[in-house]
Design a protein around this motif. Structure first.
Motif, mmCIF file in Angstrom:
data_model
loop_
_atom_site.group_PDB
_atom_site.id
_atom_site.type_symbol
_atom_site.label_atom_id
_atom_site.label_comp_id
_atom_site.label_asym_id
_atom_site.label_seq_id
_atom_site.Cartn_x
_atom_site.Cartn_y
_atom_site.Cartn_z
ATOM 1 N N GLN A 114 39.417 -13.317 -6.529
ATOM 2 C CA GLN A 114 38.149 -12.865 -5.949
ATOM 3 C C GLN A 114 37.742 -11.525 -6.562
ATOM 4 O O GLN A 114 36.574 -11.322 -6.926
ATOM 5 C CB GLN A 114 38.287 -12.724 -4.428
ATOM 6 N N GLN B 83 33.544 -11.728 -0.270
ATOM 7 C CA GLN B 83 33.069 -13.070 -0.609
ATOM 8 C C GLN B 83 31.545 -13.127 -0.516
ATOM 9 O O GLN B 83 30.879 -13.716 -1.371
ATOM 10 C CB GLN B 83 33.737 -14.101 0.321
ATOM 11 N N LEU C 28 18.231 -14.557 -12.185
ATOM 12 C CA LEU C 28 18.000 -13.898 -13.479
ATOM 13 C C LEU C 28 17.952 -14.935 -14.609
ATOM 14 O O LEU C 28 17.111 -14.874 -15.494
ATOM 15 C CB LEU C 28 19.117 -12.891 -13.769
ATOM 16 N N LEU D 21 22.402 -13.776 -10.191
ATOM 17 C CA LEU D 21 22.565 -14.255 -11.566
ATOM 18 C C LEU D 21 21.781 -15.537 -11.814
ATOM 19 O O LEU D 21 21.139 -15.693 -12.857
ATOM 20 C CB LEU D 21 24.045 -14.522 -11.842
ATOM 21 N N ARG E 11 36.535 -12.115 -10.122
ATOM 22 C CA ARG E 11 35.201 -12.753 -10.139
ATOM 23 C C ARG E 11 34.109 -11.761 -9.739
ATOM 24 O O ARG E 11 33.016 -11.779 -10.296
ATOM 25 C CB ARG E 11 35.182 -13.969 -9.193
ATOM 26 N N LEU E 12 34.436 -10.926 -8.748
ATOM 27 C CA LEU E 12 33.462 -9.917 -8.318
ATOM 28 C C LEU E 12 33.128 -8.967 -9.467
ATOM 29 O O LEU E 12 31.951 -8.686 -9.734
ATOM 30 C CB LEU E 12 34.056 -9.102 -7.161
ATOM 31 N N ARG F 250 22.619 -8.367 -17.620
ATOM 32 C CA ARG F 250 21.368 -9.131 -17.731
ATOM 33 C C ARG F 250 20.170 -8.317 -17.256
ATOM 34 O O ARG F 250 19.075 -8.456 -17.774
ATOM 35 C CB ARG F 250 21.466 -10.438 -16.930
ATOM 36 N N THR F 251 20.402 -7.472 -16.237
ATOM 37 C CA THR F 251 19.304 -6.653 -15.734
ATOM 38 C C THR F 251 18.847 -5.669 -16.813
ATOM 39 O O THR F 251 17.659 -5.371 -16.935
ATOM 40 C CB THR F 251 19.764 -5.868 -14.482
ATOM 41 N N ALA G 58 15.007 -9.207 -22.877
ATOM 42 C CA ALA G 58 14.388 -10.081 -21.871
ATOM 43 C C ALA G 58 13.284 -9.357 -21.084
ATOM 44 O O ALA G 58 12.699 -9.935 -20.180
ATOM 45 C CB ALA G 58 15.468 -10.592 -20.916
ATOM 46 N N ASN H 204 19.127 -6.083 -20.084
ATOM 47 C CA ASN H 204 18.917 -6.740 -21.374
ATOM 48 C C ASN H 204 17.468 -6.510 -21.819
ATOM 49 O O ASN H 204 16.552 -7.192 -21.368
ATOM 50 C CB ASN H 204 19.225 -8.237 -21.204
ATOM 51 N N PHE I 269 35.719 -22.352 -6.239
ATOM 52 C CA PHE I 269 36.380 -21.145 -5.748
ATOM 53 C C PHE I 269 35.809 -20.692 -4.402
ATOM 54 O O PHE I 269 36.566 -20.321 -3.492
ATOM 55 C CB PHE I 269 36.275 -19.996 -6.769
ATOM 56 N N PHE J 137 25.889 -11.866 -5.694
ATOM 57 C CA PHE J 137 25.811 -11.654 -7.148
ATOM 58 C C PHE J 137 25.537 -12.980 -7.870
ATOM 59 O O PHE J 137 24.751 -13.048 -8.806
ATOM 60 C CB PHE J 137 27.116 -11.055 -7.689
ATOM 61 N N LEU K 32 30.163 -11.434 -3.537
ATOM 62 C CA LEU K 32 30.304 -12.295 -4.722
ATOM 63 C C LEU K 32 29.191 -13.346 -4.741
ATOM 64 O O LEU K 32 28.546 -13.580 -5.768
ATOM 65 C CB LEU K 32 31.683 -12.964 -4.720
ATOM 66 N N GLU L 189 28.015 -8.894 -15.111
ATOM 67 C CA GLU L 189 27.014 -9.771 -15.724
ATOM 68 C C GLU L 189 25.616 -9.477 -15.172
ATOM 69 O O GLU L 189 24.631 -9.498 -15.902
ATOM 70 C CB GLU L 189 27.385 -11.242 -15.516
ATOM 71 N N VAL L 190 25.541 -9.191 -13.879
ATOM 72 C CA VAL L 190 24.230 -8.832 -13.285
ATOM 73 C C VAL L 190 23.715 -7.560 -13.957
ATOM 74 O O VAL L 190 22.551 -7.501 -14.389
ATOM 75 C CB VAL L 190 24.344 -8.640 -11.755
ATOM 76 N N GLU M 34 14.995 -15.785 -17.207
ATOM 77 C CA GLU M 34 15.135 -15.708 -18.661
ATOM 78 C C GLU M 34 14.679 -16.997 -19.335
ATOM 79 O O GLU M 34 14.209 -16.988 -20.464
ATOM 80 C CB GLU M 34 16.601 -15.438 -19.037
ATOM 81 N N ALA N 182 31.073 -10.826 -12.112
ATOM 82 C CA ALA N 182 29.704 -11.137 -11.660
ATOM 83 C C ALA N 182 28.857 -9.864 -11.628
ATOM 84 O O ALA N 182 27.699 -9.862 -12.075
ATOM 85 C CB ALA N 182 29.741 -11.788 -10.279
ATOM 86 N N GLU N 183 29.450 -8.770 -11.142
ATOM 87 C CA GLU N 183 28.725 -7.505 -11.071
ATOM 88 C C GLU N 183 28.357 -7.038 -12.481
ATOM 89 O O GLU N 183 27.224 -6.610 -12.749
ATOM 90 C CB GLU N 183 29.598 -6.456 -10.370
#
Lengths: 225, 59
Positions: free
Chosen positions: B38, A206, A219, A216, B41-42, B52-53, B58, B55, A175, A212, A209, B48-49, A223, B45-46
């Motif tokens: 896009q 972009q 992170l 990830l 996905r943004l 996880r931050t 962890a 969590n 992508f 991020f 993204l 998920e960050v 982990e 992703a945001e």
């Protein structure tokens, strides 16, 4: 990146699919179109130069009896010989990629385990994997075109763009590369303020993204430790 | 989708309608699909960050 599209089709002038694909290439200066059926004989020096000057080689053909039409086989048999594409030390095409653009008249779902045709396209196209391995080419996932005649206009538009990206991007399935391609194209298509604003905004998003994604990845590494 | 992304989408759609060249029309049509993907996905992703931050297992 220089791309050589090697087209194998005995009746190209009556093929709407091939005409559409050819039209899609207008303006792509680094892509050359080579129709095998239009050639009488192959001069080995010329053909070798043709192959060597490309970074990506794409075999493009309709599926005839689960394989390519005869002209591709003939070209491979006559031109892709020992000392040209491989030698005793391995493949001579290392660093290049091989793409496959394959069209067929059945629905895509027919080509799978338990489907009408019984075999998946990956199984049927396996000989090209062997050829790529032998010659050192890195193989791209094929771009498949199913039932072009029945495609909606939207589906054809999607195909046009996917095809252009398939021929010109290092990793056309990623992508991030596709998104960057859109931004770059937009900048060449528009030189007005709104065009710049949209391109800048898309670029910002972009970049965000990708930041991020990087966070990830870090992170996840943390982990796992 | 936020206001900026909606504006990007509207702009791409306007360009598609204005385009006279088939290849450019296709480009603007697919640009809209890219803008949607896009944005999605943004957001993912945001999220998920953030997830996880925060969590605590962890920590």
């Amino acid at each position: 990146m220089k791309t050589l599209v090697v087209v194998s089709h005995p009746k190209i002038e009556t093929s709407n699919t091939q005409q559409f694909l050819k039209e899609s290439l207008v303006g792509l200066d680094e892509v050359s179109w080579y129709h095998l059926d239009a050639q009488k004989d192959f001069d080995s020096t010329v053909e070798r130069e043709r192959i060597m000057s490309a970074n990506r080689i794409v075999f493009q053909f309709p599926l005839y009896w689960y394989s390519a039409p005869a002209s591709l086989k003939r070209w491979l048999d006559e031109v892709w010989t020992k000392q040209v594409v491989y030698d005793e030390n391995g493949g001579l095409l290392r660093g290049k990629t091989l793409g496959l653009v394959v069209s067929f008249s059945q629905p895509e779902r027919d080509y799978q385990l338990g489907g009408r045709e019984q075999f998946s396209l990956s199984e049927l196209l396996t000989p090209y994997r062997a050829l790529a391995a032998k010659t050192g080419l890195s193989l791209l996932a094929p771009l498949t075109i199913s039932q072009f005649a029945y495609m909606s206009e939207a589906a054809q538009q999607a195909l046009l763009v996917r095809y252009q990206q398939y021929l010109t991007l290092d990793h056309p399935s990623r992508f991030n590369e596709r998104a960057q391609w859109f931004i770059n194209q937009l900048r060449t298509y528009r030189d007005d303020t709104t065009g710049d604003l949209v391109a800048d905004q898309l670029q910002d998003q972009q970049d965000n993204l990708e930041r991020f994604q990087q966070t990830l990845a870090e992170l996840k590494r943390g982990e796992a430790e | 989708m936020n206001d900026t992304q909606t504006w990007l989408l509207t702009q791409a759609k306007t360009w598609e309608q204005e385009a006279t060249d088939y290849r450019q029309r296709a480009f603007y049509h697919e640009l809209q699909a890219m803008i949607k993907e896009q944005a999605e996905r943004l957001e993912l992703a945001e999220g998920e960050v953030d997830g996880r931050t925060w969590n605590h297992e962890a920590w």
